[in-house]
Design a protein around this motif. Sequence first.
Motif, PDB file in Angstrom:
ATOM      1  N   ARG A 126      48.459 -66.122  23.931  1.00  0.00           N
ATOM      2  CA  ARG A 126      48.159 -67.316  24.714  1.00  0.00           C
ATOM      3  C   ARG A 126      49.331 -67.561  25.654  1.00  0.00           C
ATOM      4  O   ARG A 126      50.490 -67.474  25.244  1.00  0.00           O
ATOM      5  CB  ARG A 126      47.979 -68.520  23.802  1.00  0.00           C
TER       6      ARG A 126
ATOM      7  N   HIS B  30      35.749 -79.309  25.967  1.00  0.00           N
ATOM      8  CA  HIS B  30      36.979 -78.695  26.467  1.00  0.00           C
ATOM      9  C   HIS B  30      38.122 -79.701  26.407  1.00  0.00           C
ATOM     10  O   HIS B  30      38.553 -80.253  27.422  1.00  0.00           O
ATOM     11  CB  HIS B  30      36.777 -78.195  27.895  1.00  0.00           C
TER      12      HIS B  30
ATOM     13  N   HIS C 281      34.871 -72.683  23.582  1.00  0.00           N
ATOM     14  CA  HIS C 281      35.352 -71.423  24.122  1.00  0.00           C
ATOM     15  C   HIS C 281      34.550 -70.212  23.650  1.00  0.00           C
ATOM     16  O   HIS C 281      34.930 -69.071  23.926  1.00  0.00           O
ATOM     17  CB  HIS C 281      36.836 -71.250  23.790  1.00  0.00           C
TER      18      HIS C 281
ATOM     19  N   ASP D  65      32.060 -74.145  19.262  1.00  0.00           N
ATOM     20  CA  ASP D  65      33.326 -74.321  19.961  1.00  0.00           C
ATOM     21  C   ASP D  65      33.124 -74.084  21.449  1.00  0.00           C
ATOM     22  O   ASP D  65      32.355 -73.205  21.862  1.00  0.00           O
ATOM     23  CB  ASP D  65      34.379 -73.352  19.420  1.00  0.00           C
TER      24      ASP D  65
ATOM     25  N   GLN E 204      35.422 -68.569  29.116  1.00  0.00           N
ATOM     26  CA  GLN E 204      35.054 -69.977  28.987  1.00  0.00           C
ATOM     27  C   GLN E 204      36.190 -70.930  29.333  1.00  0.00           C
ATOM     28  O   GLN E 204      35.952 -72.112  29.554  1.00  0.00           O
ATOM     29  CB  GLN E 204      34.581 -70.267  27.551  1.00  0.00           C
ATOM     30  N   HIS E 205      37.425 -70.447  29.344  1.00  0.00           N
ATOM     31  CA  HIS E 205      38.544 -71.323  29.684  1.00  0.00           C
ATOM     32  C   HIS E 205      38.433 -71.701  31.158  1.00  0.00           C
ATOM     33  O   HIS E 205      38.292 -70.837  32.027  1.00  0.00           O
ATOM     34  CB  HIS E 205      39.876 -70.631  29.381  1.00  0.00           C
ATOM     35  N   ARG E 206      38.497 -72.991  31.432  1.00  0.00           N
ATOM     36  CA  ARG E 206      38.125 -73.497  32.753  1.00  0.00           C
ATOM     37  C   ARG E 206      38.955 -72.917  33.890  1.00  0.00           C
ATOM     38  O   ARG E 206      38.434 -72.632  34.970  1.00  0.00           O
ATOM     39  CB  ARG E 206      38.173 -75.025  32.750  1.00  0.00           C
TER      40      ARG E 206
ATOM     41  N   ASN F 182      35.125 -62.423  27.979  1.00  0.00           N
ATOM     42  CA  ASN F 182      35.870 -63.429  27.231  1.00  0.00           C
ATOM     43  C   ASN F 182      36.751 -62.754  26.188  1.00  0.00           C
ATOM     44  O   ASN F 182      36.273 -62.352  25.121  1.00  0.00           O
ATOM     45  CB  ASN F 182      34.900 -64.404  26.552  1.00  0.00           C
TER      46      ASN F 182
ATOM     47  N   ARG G  88      39.245 -64.369  24.890  1.00  0.00           N
ATOM     48  CA  ARG G  88      39.899 -65.497  24.233  1.00  0.00           C
ATOM     49  C   ARG G  88      38.885 -66.290  23.403  1.00  0.00           C
ATOM     50  O   ARG G  88      38.851 -67.509  23.425  1.00  0.00           O
ATOM     51  CB  ARG G  88      40.543 -66.395  25.303  1.00  0.00           C
ATOM     52  N   GLN G  89      38.075 -65.594  22.644  1.00  0.00           N
ATOM     53  CA  GLN G  89      37.047 -66.244  21.826  1.00  0.00           C
ATOM     54  C   GLN G  89      37.635 -67.023  20.660  1.00  0.00           C
ATOM     55  O   GLN G  89      37.090 -68.047  20.248  1.00  0.00           O
ATOM     56  CB  GLN G  89      36.053 -65.206  21.296  1.00  0.00           C
TER      57      GLN G  89
ATOM     58  N   HIS H  31      41.378 -68.465  18.967  1.00  0.00           N
ATOM     59  CA  HIS H  31      42.806 -68.730  19.149  1.00  0.00           C
ATOM     60  C   HIS H  31      43.434 -68.924  17.775  1.00  0.00           C
ATOM     61  O   HIS H  31      42.969 -69.750  16.984  1.00  0.00           O
ATOM     62  CB  HIS H  31      42.981 -69.988  20.009  1.00  0.00           C
TER      63      HIS H  31
END
Length: 203
Positions: free
Chosen positions: A121, A19, A42, A40, A48-50, A61, A63-64, A66
Amino acid sequence: MAADTGNARVLAVCRDELHRFSKAPVEAISLVAGLGVVGDAHAGTLVQHRSRVRRDPNQPNLRQVHLIQSELFDVAREHGYELSPGDLGENILTAGVDLLDLPTDTRLIFGEAVVRLTGLRNPCAQINAFRPGLLKVVLTTSDGSPTDGPAPPTGSPEARSANGQVVRRAGVMGVVERSGDVRPGQRIRIEAPAGPFRPLEPV
């Protein structure tokens, strides 16, 4: 039906198993349906984004993958920032297609692989930590004037300023609908969703 945009193509692909803000350019990435980019940080069915994991680790998810249009790098250069593939954490750097103007649920077709766009994003302060002042390049208002801080939630009163609507230019997010490999030089075909146009919103 998918449209061939002619000039739309992949310039670079990147991934990082940790990350970190930036990702490393590689020769190719493998996309897996429902998961994201192999290797990756994410990738996954759940978020997965912290920052989002802290709020609710059971969110799907969205946002797999970007993606960023390389034209943003041209704008950054005009403001004195030299950016390279992967610097802003993107998995796929594109050229010849205005990702930000595509509707929600647009499908981008990279050979066998298919990515469905889920949203924008939302630029955050990490961008300024990477390059001081860069946030003002990727977060502006509709008249082109810069903003001074992180983007407020879409639809909130703060999302509008005296100069107009907040514009997020840090790329788009998507989920993998069909597995396949993506590599620089590939053409991108675009399949518009059925139904009325729904602009991309932050995810």
